[in-house]
Scaffold this active site. Sequence first.
Site, short mmCIF file in Angstrom:
data_model
loop_
_atom_site.label_atom_id
_atom_site.label_comp_id
_atom_site.label_asym_id
_atom_site.label_seq_id
_atom_site.Cartn_x
_atom_site.Cartn_y
_atom_site.Cartn_z
N GLY A 267 0.92 -1.14 -0.05
CA GLY A 267 0.05 -0.01 -0.12
C GLY A 267 0.81 1.43 -0.09
CB ALA A 268 4.67 2.06 0.46
N GLY A 269 2.90 2.62 -2.39
CA GLY A 269 2.74 3.07 -3.53
C GLY A 269 1.30 3.69 -3.63
CG ASP A 270 -2.07 1.48 -3.82
OD1 ASP A 270 -1.60 1.39 -4.84
OD2 ASP A 270 -2.21 0.39 -3.28
#
Length: 330
Positions: A267-270
């Site tokens: 979820g870091a990229g999101d």
Amino acid sequence: MAVGGGGGGDGESLVVSFGEMLIDFVPTVSGVSLAEAPGFIKAPGGAPANVSIAVSRLGGRAAFMGKLGDDEFGHMLAAILRENGVSDAGVTFDEGARTALAFVTLRSDGEREFMFYRNPSADMLLTPAELDLDLIRRAKVFHYGSISLITEPCRSAHLKALEVAKEAGLLLSYDPNLRLPLWPSAADAKEQILSIWDQADIIKVSDVELEFLTGGDSLDDEVALTLWRPNLKLLLVTLGEKGCKYYTQDFRGAVAAFRVKQVDTTGAGDAFVGALLSKIVEDMSVLQDENKLREVLRFANACGAITTTKKGAIPALPNLSEALAFFEKQ
């Protein structure tokens, strides 16, 4: 530039994310293969849905568009959108297909292992006729990935939504979010991901996706710029703990990451994309002003960093006060 403030605003500041929402099943013990896991915890996910929740938590206005199974999991996911302030007006339910499931683990060698249950899942069955086109037309940003390009009829729905968004003058944001196990072949994945490349205004790729799409093992500017297209306003390459690189028509550069103790990078990229879009939708001049863009990318990096300090994607996405407190401490 101040990175505080928040959404509210009119319909024009709406970010619509299109694509899949599913349930990830994550082992109760980390560092094991799926076969060795003693049990699993369910975690809502799906990159486009994560982005819509990230935007909403940071004070922006967000809607998610996609299809869920008319089952317990599907209704649970729709409720999670609403609980996080995301409009589910663009969500439809399929009575004949289940909500997608994915089993995900981070093995001890650091590699992620995926096993998907989609044969077919509801998200793959969204048809062009089921799209809420008015919802798209009311938005300012249309964000999407590539998983919805894999099979029909969802592919046609995706292309129709894209066409309507383009005609309505929305800013088009594309994060391919490569998941090779879902594609018939690597060659097919590359071809389809690139098939809509020249329509986007903003594209974000990870270092791994850059290498996959260019066929090289270098992250140099020259390699990244082979993915540049004349109509692009911003190309971003995220480099994990090394931050990100940015490329526009007039300038390019890099922004360092924040050092944190990582627990789970899911979820870091999101979170990064959600933070970026929540700022751009409020001030489009960010795309032409390098100082403003760098400040926004620092904020996006901060949101990505916070997300890696907790398990799961959606539970780890920061809210505005948490993000600002972290950002201002640095």
